[in-house]
Design an enzyme around this catalytic site. Structure first.
Site, PDB file in Angstrom:
ATOM      1  CG  HIS A 121      -1.740   0.992   1.258  1.00 32.52           C
ATOM      2  ND1 HIS A 121      -1.697   2.313   1.963  1.00 32.52           N
ATOM      3  CD2 HIS A 121      -3.099   0.936   1.182  1.00 32.52           C
ATOM      4  CE1 HIS A 121      -2.844   2.960   1.992  1.00 32.52           C
ATOM      5  NE2 HIS A 121      -3.859   2.291   1.392  1.00 32.52           N
ATOM      6  CD  GLN A 201      -6.687  -4.374   3.839  1.00 31.00           C
ATOM      7  OE1 GLN A 201      -7.277  -5.508   4.056  1.00 31.00           O
ATOM      8  NE2 GLN A 201      -6.876  -3.141   3.529  1.00 31.00           N
ATOM      9  CB  CYS A 362      -3.750   3.354  -1.720  1.00 27.89           C
ATOM     10  SG  CYS A 362      -4.883   4.577  -1.137  1.00 27.89           S
TER      11      CYS A 362
HETATM   12  N1  7TS Z   1      -1.592  -0.880   4.671  1.00 23.11           N
HETATM   13  C1  7TS Z   1      -2.375  -1.524   4.156  1.00 23.11           C
HETATM   14  C2  7TS Z   1      -1.995  -2.807   3.694  1.00 23.11           C
HETATM   15  C3  7TS Z   1      -3.770  -1.068   3.944  1.00 23.11           C
HETATM   16  O1  7TS Z   1      -4.813  -1.652   3.372  1.00 23.11           O
HETATM   17  C4  7TS Z   1      -3.956   0.508   4.295  1.00 23.11           C
HETATM   18  C5  7TS Z   1      -5.445   0.812   4.121  1.00 23.11           C
HETATM   19  C6  7TS Z   1      -3.087   0.937   5.029  1.00 23.11           C
HETATM   20  C7  7TS Z   1      -1.853   0.511   5.229  1.00 23.11           C
HETATM   21  C8  7TS Z   1      -3.189   2.317   5.739  1.00 23.11           C
HETATM   22  O2  7TS Z   1      -4.083   2.229   6.758  1.00 23.11           O
HETATM   23  P1  7TS Z   1      -4.651   3.409   7.413  1.00 23.11           P
HETATM   24  O3  7TS Z   1      -5.697   2.924   8.545  1.00 23.11           O
HETATM   25  O4  7TS Z   1      -3.440   4.257   8.078  1.00 23.11           O
HETATM   26  O5  7TS Z   1      -5.465   4.507   6.448  1.00 23.11           O
HETATM   27  N2  7TS Z   1      -6.150   0.232   3.158  1.00 23.11           N
HETATM   28  C9  7TS Z   1      -7.234   0.730   2.524  1.00 23.11           C
HETATM   29  C10 7TS Z   1      -7.697  -0.228   1.430  1.00 23.11           C
HETATM   30  O6  7TS Z   1      -7.457  -0.814   0.863  1.00 23.11           O
HETATM   31  N3  7TS Z   1      -8.872   0.710   1.000  1.00 23.11           N
HETATM   32  O7  7TS Z   1      -8.952   1.889   1.803  1.00 23.11           O
HETATM   33  C11 7TS Z   1      -7.866   1.835   2.421  1.00 23.11           C
END
Ligand code: 7TS
Length: 404
Positions: A121, A201, A362
């Protein structure tokens, strides 16, 4: 066997209609829905014990502090950390990763190397790029194959004594592939590199065991595991958290402040400057209790059934291609239909009450690898059903007819 209808009744949002149709929520990878018990716990905190923590001698402040620290203890047990002070509250995965990359800015030298994977991501790419720009270190990438699996032989080739950090996600958000993190961690440790696992995830689907994995850092978000937004955890091994400088300066993270010199608080407070999301941190513990009551083995077994069913049903659609065809997968299906932009399908099925994410998720390097602008991603949770998958398949077929 899970009683899915009983579980669904715990989530008030699931009985809503959207655009006049029953809501089918398949955007769990972006954020999960919240059970009533979590919503109630948030309200109860503000109704009964709201006060700032770690500072007042008064009763409410003590109650709030105790509840916050009890929640930290729950997380410690949940992820099997050795010490509760290795569990840092953050606002989410992104915050946790940036805390670590900020710390490494004072450690890395221009001759050092950082390895990320091609499945990351953006929040586990960009902070490392920024770190490399700042320090002069070099960023290297573990490539993947057509199935969306990391090529470990290539990892072996780029791994060396120069590697100081290796970072990879436990489960890919865009493809659902579960990465062989134990093997990656062991290989990285063999050359003396630290390892950060992005567990954003993974935590909705499994219980990570950080001591068994032996990772140095494990970052995740509370909102993807039935907890409130603005909550997250960074686990760090004591040795590393002691080595890294604080991320933010401010109240709560100090021992003593004078204009000549400030000394920092012990773990975990050294990394928890300012007033945190107290209610969120406490309620994250409620969410973890809720998930553990359902049971991660039950969750995994049921979600696997959903994954297999959705894969089979979607492949009945002519011209549909699934991305992420590796064997080891979480309940995520990312797909496209020949000649149709994912956004167009997403918009039409939204009108039919189906919530999926469309776009690059992303994870633009993954889309570049497959030479596509994005995918349609259906990500399932334990509260989803096969009937909902049928509704999505029918909606996608309808959209295909309208658009071709
Ligand atoms: N890493 C992974 C693997 C993710 O899927 C996400 C968010 C993040 C980091 C960031 O997480 P946050 O809570 O700090 O924003 N993923 C997603 C997605 O797949 N669709 O919307 C957000």
């Amino acid at each position: 066997m899970l009683d899915i209808q009983k579980i669904r009744a715990d989530f008030p949002i699931l009985s809503q209609t959207v655009n006049g149709k029953p809501l089918v929520y398949f955007d769990n990878g972006a954020t999960s829905q919240k059970p009533q018990i979590v919503i109630d716990a948030e309200v109860k905190y503000y109704q009964e014990i709201n006060a700032n923590i770690h500072r007042g001698v008064h009763t409410l402040s003590q109650l709030a502090t105790d509840a916050y620290e009890i929640s930290r203890g729950k997380v410690k047990v949940h992820i099997n950390a050795k010490h509760a002070y290795e569990v840092l509250f953050t606002s989410g995965t992104t915050h946790g990763i940036n805390l670590v990359t900020n710390g490494f800015a004072s450690i890395l030298k221009p001759s050092d190397e950082v390895i990320v994977s091609s499945l990351e991501h953006h929040s586990n790419i960009v902070p490392w790029q920024m770190l490399c720009e700042k320090t002069g270190a070099t960023l290297k990438v573990i490539p993947m194959n057509e199935h969306g699996e990391l090529i470990l032989e290539e990892f072996d080739k780029i791994l060396s004594e120069k590697t100081k950090v290796v970072t990879v996600n436990h489960i890919s958000n865009a493809l659902g592939i579960i990465n062989p993190i134990k093997s990656i961690i062991d290989k990285a440790h063999a050359v003396g590199a630290a390892v950060l696992i992005d567990g954003a995830q993974a935590v909705p689907h499994l219980k990570p065991n950080v001591q068994e994995l032996d990772c140095d850092f494990y970052a995740f978000s509370g909102h993807k595991m039935c907890g409130p937004t603005g909550t997250g955890i960074l686990y760090g091994k004591e040795e590393w958290l002691n080595k890294l400088p604080p991320y933010q300066g401010g109240g709560e993270m100090i021992k003593e402040v004078t204009f000549e010199k400030t000394t920092y608080a012990d773990l975990p407070h050294k990394f928890e400057a300012g007033t945190p999301n107290i209610a969120g941190g406490i309620v994250l513990g409620t969410a973890i209790d809720y998930l553990n009551n359902i049971g991660f083995e039950n969750i995994q077994q049921y979600e696997h059934e959903l994954l297999e069913y959705a894969t089979k049903r979607l492949l009945e659609i002519e011209g549909l291609r699934i991305y992420g065809t590796g064997k080891n997968k979480a309940s995520v299906v990312s797909f496209n239909i020949d000649g149709i932009h994912p956004y167009d399908i997403g918009s039409i099925i939204d009108k039919l009450g189906i919530a999926v994410r469309t776009g690059h998720h992303c994870a633009q390097p993954i889309m570049n690898f497959f030479c596509i602008p994005g995918t349609i991603r259906a990500s399932f949770s334990f509260y989803n059903t096969k009937e909902e998958i049928d509704a999505m398949v029918e909606a996608v077929k309808k959209a295909q007819t309208m658009l071709s």
